[in-house]
Design a protein around this motif. Structure first.
Motif, mmCIF file in Angstrom:
data_model
loop_
_atom_site.group_PDB
_atom_site.id
_atom_site.type_symbol
_atom_site.label_atom_id
_atom_site.label_comp_id
_atom_site.label_asym_id
_atom_site.label_seq_id
_atom_site.Cartn_x
_atom_site.Cartn_y
_atom_site.Cartn_z
ATOM 1 N N ARG A 115 0.809 -1.222 0.000
ATOM 2 C CA ARG A 115 0.000 0.000 0.000
ATOM 3 C C ARG A 115 0.840 1.269 0.000
ATOM 4 N N LEU A 116 2.161 1.131 0.064
ATOM 5 C CA LEU A 116 3.034 2.299 0.134
ATOM 6 C C LEU A 116 3.414 2.861 -1.226
ATOM 7 N N GLY A 117 3.066 2.197 -2.293
ATOM 8 C CA GLY A 117 3.452 2.667 -3.616
ATOM 9 C C GLY A 117 4.895 2.287 -3.925
ATOM 10 N N VAL A 118 5.556 3.120 -4.717
ATOM 11 C CA VAL A 118 6.929 2.848 -5.136
ATOM 12 C C VAL A 118 7.879 3.191 -4.002
ATOM 13 N N LEU A 119 8.780 2.272 -3.676
ATOM 14 C CA LEU A 119 9.811 2.494 -2.659
ATOM 15 C C LEU A 119 11.143 2.623 -3.376
ATOM 16 N N ARG A 120 11.834 3.735 -3.150
ATOM 17 C CA ARG A 120 13.081 4.003 -3.849
ATOM 18 C C ARG A 120 14.157 4.389 -2.833
ATOM 19 N N CYS A 121 15.354 3.866 -3.014
ATOM 20 C CA CYS A 121 16.468 4.184 -2.118
ATOM 21 C C CYS A 121 16.876 5.650 -2.304
ATOM 22 N N ALA A 122 16.835 6.419 -1.213
ATOM 23 C CA ALA A 122 17.248 7.826 -1.245
ATOM 24 C C ALA A 122 18.697 7.968 -0.795
ATOM 25 N N ILE A 123 19.080 7.192 0.207
ATOM 26 C CA ILE A 123 20.463 7.183 0.699
ATOM 27 C C ILE A 123 20.862 5.722 0.868
ATOM 28 N N ALA A 124 21.966 5.355 0.240
ATOM 29 C CA ALA A 124 22.449 3.971 0.278
ATOM 30 C C ALA A 124 22.673 3.512 1.717
ATOM 31 N N PRO A 125 22.727 2.193 1.941
ATOM 32 C CA PRO A 125 22.888 1.670 3.301
ATOM 33 C C PRO A 125 24.109 2.259 4.012
ATOM 34 N N GLU A 126 23.878 2.633 5.277
ATOM 35 C CA GLU A 126 24.942 3.148 6.138
ATOM 36 C C GLU A 126 24.872 2.411 7.463
ATOM 37 N N ALA A 127 26.038 2.087 8.024
ATOM 38 C CA ALA A 127 26.068 1.447 9.334
ATOM 39 C C ALA A 127 25.483 2.404 10.366
ATOM 40 N N LYS A 128 24.647 1.871 11.247
ATOM 41 C CA LYS A 128 24.040 2.683 12.308
ATOM 42 C C LYS A 128 25.039 2.754 13.470
ATOM 43 N N ILE A 129 25.369 3.959 13.877
ATOM 44 C CA ILE A 129 26.370 4.165 14.921
ATOM 45 C C ILE A 129 25.672 4.228 16.277
ATOM 46 N N ALA B 53 17.702 5.015 3.825
ATOM 47 C CA ALA B 53 16.652 6.020 3.655
ATOM 48 C C ALA B 53 15.887 5.674 2.381
ATOM 49 N N VAL B 54 14.570 5.562 2.504
ATOM 50 C CA VAL B 54 13.715 5.131 1.405
ATOM 51 C C VAL B 54 12.625 6.174 1.181
ATOM 52 N N THR B 55 12.404 6.525 -0.084
ATOM 53 C CA THR B 55 11.294 7.419 -0.395
ATOM 54 C C THR B 55 10.032 6.608 -0.597
ATOM 55 N N VAL B 56 8.923 7.172 -0.145
ATOM 56 C CA VAL B 56 7.612 6.546 -0.251
ATOM 57 C C VAL B 56 6.700 7.551 -0.939
ATOM 58 N N ARG B 57 5.998 7.101 -1.969
ATOM 59 C CA ARG B 57 5.061 7.989 -2.656
ATOM 60 C C ARG B 57 3.808 7.201 -3.009
ATOM 61 N N ILE C 199 22.226 -2.389 -3.259
ATOM 62 C CA ILE C 199 21.310 -1.255 -3.215
ATOM 63 C C ILE C 199 22.082 0.035 -3.465
ATOM 64 N N GLU C 200 21.590 0.809 -4.438
ATOM 65 C CA GLU C 200 22.210 2.079 -4.787
ATOM 66 C C GLU C 200 21.169 3.184 -4.723
ATOM 67 N N GLU C 201 21.621 4.413 -4.527
ATOM 68 C CA GLU C 201 20.712 5.549 -4.485
ATOM 69 C C GLU C 201 19.932 5.649 -5.793
ATOM 70 N N GLY C 202 18.641 5.927 -5.673
ATOM 71 C CA GLY C 202 17.764 6.064 -6.832
ATOM 72 C C GLY C 202 17.118 4.775 -7.279
ATOM 73 N N GLN C 203 17.565 3.656 -6.768
ATOM 74 C CA GLN C 203 17.072 2.349 -7.200
ATOM 75 C C GLN C 203 15.760 1.992 -6.488
ATOM 76 N N ILE C 204 14.850 1.374 -7.211
ATOM 77 C CA ILE C 204 13.626 0.867 -6.608
ATOM 78 C C ILE C 204 13.983 -0.359 -5.767
ATOM 79 N N VAL C 205 13.411 -0.427 -4.558
ATOM 80 C CA VAL C 205 13.723 -1.518 -3.641
ATOM 81 C C VAL C 205 12.457 -2.211 -3.167
ATOM 82 N N LYS C 206 12.638 -3.443 -2.711
ATOM 83 C CA LYS C 206 11.569 -4.213 -2.082
ATOM 84 C C LYS C 206 11.910 -4.314 -0.601
#
Length: 115
Positions: free
Chosen positions: A10-24, A45-49, A69-76
């Motif tokens: 139900r979230l629509g298209v999910l796209r990577c906004a910022i590539a994976p980063e280790a959580k500090i 960071a994932v965009t939801v629209r 996973i790269e920035e701008g890529q659609i993700v599941k």
């Protein structure tokens, strides 16, 4: 902390906004946060629209480094859960997923212009 399962269909298209980063977990020592099993935790960071509405960005935590996973890529996003939290007068919602994987091929091309 209450966990709320999220229906990603139900979230629509999910796209990577910022590539994976280790959580500090400790900014002074740069220690990486670990899950209960000792695996490093990453954030993506994932965009939801939804339905041509405004784009929102959510940060999703996931155990282990998501691959490919790269920035701008659609993700599941699999097994997405929201958690309401509060600390003093601060409060918000955090997100955790079982997995975040890239979408390849015609599925990604068909949704490319939506977000």
């Amino acid at each position: 902390m209450q966990s709320i399962p999220v229906d990603t269909a139900r979230l629509g298209v999910l796209r990577c906004a910022i590539a994976p980063e280790a959580k500090i977990s400790n900014s002074e020592t740069q220690e990486v946060k670990k899950d209960r099993d000792g695996n490093p935790v990453y954030t993506v960071a994932v965009t939801v629209r939804q339905d041509r509405r405004r784009i929102s960005v959510i940060e999703i935590a996931v155990s282990g480094a998501p691959k490919g996973i790269e920035e701008g890529q659609i993700v599941k996003v699999t097994g997405l859960t929201a958690f309401a939290w509060s600390m003093g007068d601060r409060h918000g919602v955090s997100f955790r997923a079982d997995a975040i994987t890239p979408v390849h091929g015609s599925a990604a091309q068909g949704k490319g212009g939506d977000a």
